[in-house]
Design an enzyme around this catalytic site. Sequence first.
Site, PDB file in Angstrom:
ATOM      1  N   GLY A   1      77.773   8.770  19.358  1.00 59.31           N
ATOM      2  CA  GLY A   1      78.082  10.068  18.753  1.00 59.31           C
ATOM      3  C   GLY A   1      77.397  10.223  17.402  1.00 59.31           C
ATOM      4  O   GLY A   1      76.226   9.870  17.228  1.00 59.31           O
TER       5      GLY A   1
ATOM      6  N   THR B   1      77.902   7.678  25.714  1.00 59.70           N
ATOM      7  CA  THR B   1      76.476   7.945  25.810  1.00 59.70           C
ATOM      8  C   THR B   1      75.901   6.592  26.172  1.00 59.70           C
ATOM      9  O   THR B   1      76.617   5.593  26.190  1.00 59.70           O
ATOM     10  CB  THR B   1      75.969   8.453  24.414  1.00 59.70           C
ATOM     11  OG1 THR B   1      76.590   9.683  24.127  1.00 59.70           O
ATOM     12  CG2 THR B   1      74.466   8.619  24.349  1.00 59.70           C
TER      13      THR B   1
ATOM     14  N   GLU C   1      79.056  18.571  26.551  1.00 60.49           N
ATOM     15  CA  GLU C   1      78.159  18.665  25.391  1.00 60.49           C
ATOM     16  C   GLU C   1      78.324  19.984  24.638  1.00 60.49           C
ATOM     17  O   GLU C   1      77.811  20.111  23.517  1.00 60.49           O
ATOM     18  CB  GLU C   1      76.686  18.519  25.814  1.00 60.49           C
ATOM     19  CG  GLU C   1      76.333  17.239  26.523  1.00 60.49           C
ATOM     20  CD  GLU C   1      76.237  15.994  25.637  1.00 60.49           C
ATOM     21  OE1 GLU C   1      76.542  16.086  24.442  1.00 60.49           O
ATOM     22  OE2 GLU C   1      75.875  14.934  26.186  1.00 60.49           O
TER      23      GLU C   1
ATOM     24  N   SER D   1      72.135  17.473  18.707  1.00 59.31           N
ATOM     25  CA  SER D   1      72.501  16.122  19.130  1.00 59.31           C
ATOM     26  C   SER D   1      72.256  15.127  17.994  1.00 59.31           C
ATOM     27  O   SER D   1      71.526  15.415  17.042  1.00 59.31           O
ATOM     28  CB  SER D   1      71.645  15.731  20.334  1.00 59.31           C
ATOM     29  OG  SER D   1      71.842  14.381  20.668  1.00 59.31           O
ATOM     30  N   SER D   2      72.857  13.959  18.117  1.00 62.02           N
ATOM     31  CA  SER D   2      72.556  12.861  17.199  1.00 62.02           C
ATOM     32  C   SER D   2      71.742  11.768  17.891  1.00 62.02           C
ATOM     33  O   SER D   2      71.446  10.729  17.284  1.00 62.02           O
ATOM     34  CB  SER D   2      73.857  12.232  16.675  1.00 62.02           C
ATOM     35  OG  SER D   2      74.604  13.172  15.959  1.00 62.02           O
TER      36      SER D   2
HETATM   37  N1  GLY Z   1      76.781  13.999  22.621  1.00 60.86           N
HETATM   38  C1  GLY Z   1      76.449  13.254  21.498  1.00 60.86           C
HETATM   39  C2  GLY Z   1      75.180  13.690  20.868  1.00 60.86           C
HETATM   40  O1  GLY Z   1      74.317  14.216  21.538  1.00 60.86           O
HETATM   41  O2  GLY Z   1      75.037  13.560  19.684  1.00 60.86           O
END
Ligand code: GLY
Length: 569
Positions: free
Chosen positions: A469, A377, A416, A448-449
């Site tokens: 993540g 990310t 995702e 999501s985080s």
């Molecule tokens: N793909 C990592 C998140 O959106 O948390």
Amino acid sequence: MTLARTPRISILFTVLLLLGGCAATNPQQPGSLAVASAHPLATQAGLRALEAGGNAFDAAIATAAVLSVVEPYSAGLGGGGFWLLQQPDQQTTLVDAREKAPAASTRDMYLDANGEVHPDKLSINGPLAAGIPGQPGAFAYINEHYAERPLRANLQDAIRIARQGFHVDQRYHELAEWRREVMQRYPATRQTFLVDGKVPPVGALIRQPALADTLEALADRGWDGFYDGPVAQQLVSDVQAAGGIWQLQDLKDYTIVERQPVVIHYDDATLWTTPPPSSGGIALAQMFGMMQQRPFDEVFPDTPADDPVARTHYLVEVMRRAYRDRAIYLGDPDYTDIPVKHLLDPAYLGKRMANLKPGQATPSQSLEGDLDSGTHTTHLSVMDADGRKVSATLSINLPFGSAFLSSGTGVLLNDEMDDFAIKPGVPNAYGLVGGEANSIAPGKRPLSSMTPTIMTSDDRTAIIGTPGGSRIITMVYLGLLDVLDGKSAEATVSDPRFHHQYLPDVIQHEPDTFTPEQKTALEAMGYELRDVGRHYGNMQLILRDRESGETTAAADPRGIGQAVVKPVR
Ligand code: GLY
């Protein structure tokens, strides 16, 4: 004031937790241009946009567009993200460009005939793992509604670099090595990102002419350049030919949603951050709220707040409790009723902290309630001279996403879909578990985080975020505590990290976070420690001292990014 490493933790502060609403005080005086991103070419593109008369929103698009070319392992046209945009009067909005599940997706699509997770890991590898991308939509939407320059101007650096190429760096090399076996499966991925099936050496040139053409289509036709017409047709045809389930209508149906950010008032600070379908804002609000309901010095009346063992114990217990609620209650708010009021109720948060005992870990399994049943990310922070700010975290999920590149469009697809709970209680690639709230449904956005955040206190303004993540939320949390404690931008992004996410019931940490003595003390309390064996995160931070106007910025030393500040006179 904070619970970080100073006795100021003991000061009682007021925490007001709100979902939505905006504060509007002390607009920023004209000042500096600042861009911090995970790659020097992207930071330079953002700076060029600002110097050419663009505002922070133009610069954020230019920066993100170049990241989508030079960081194919992190984010791109085949992914999505969350963009927090703030005006000089502090009006703030969250642009939700998260991927959506295709219409043909089903709740159990990644399970085999016995109801077990399919051994081929189809939620991670290949086109079945990909949600419908939001990144091209974010470019078109933000450009139309907030930017000053034409979209073509903001995409021009990305187009040029995609066509002429960029050089493989150490980060590319390591992350491609991690995903090499999956990347080898798909001819276009192999041809574009590998050489003879091997990871190219540092310095090798990566050209992406098909991606340059797709960016041109976006520059020419805006939204429809990607979601309708030849690019959309080619994408769907490539995905279906490789066993994916996308349909043209999925692309036509994709929407960007503007949402009210989560706003947290914490002593003299106001934080704006992500609402669901990101879990970051609710988790941060819970963590700050739990600190307020049961402050450090109430739990440890005789221990200084900078005691590293007691501090870790306290913060880990706060993290554990927030991630437990994440697992049970959070999902796409357009599909799931999230009990936000209850989750942020001070009485509830106080009750959650009541069983925190000094000197003793709280086993995750002992927390009431159960489930029914590296990560990559990128982040960019931008500020213009008038005080517009952008904090954006963008992703295609795992390094190189699903590893499936659409040959006709040059778009590398995300994975995702793995952020959904593919089976209640079964951990995803980050070890996160989830339940009904985050189950798969057509058109739904996976939880999501990502936690892009902007904070303003009496002293300082911060634009902060990171990839990583499930660890994103705790990194932003620790980073905000450092900022509130007066640490410099550089010290904040460099600080060693630790993390707890409820399950697995372990403290994850970087190799150099704890001394052997600190580890022994934590283990004696019942904690299991897991050295993740590497450094994680790639924080990009801009800080402005509100009294002097001095602006500083820092890119995480764990990455190869660049932060620049240019005063404007
Ligand atoms: N793909 C990592 C998140 O959106 O948390």
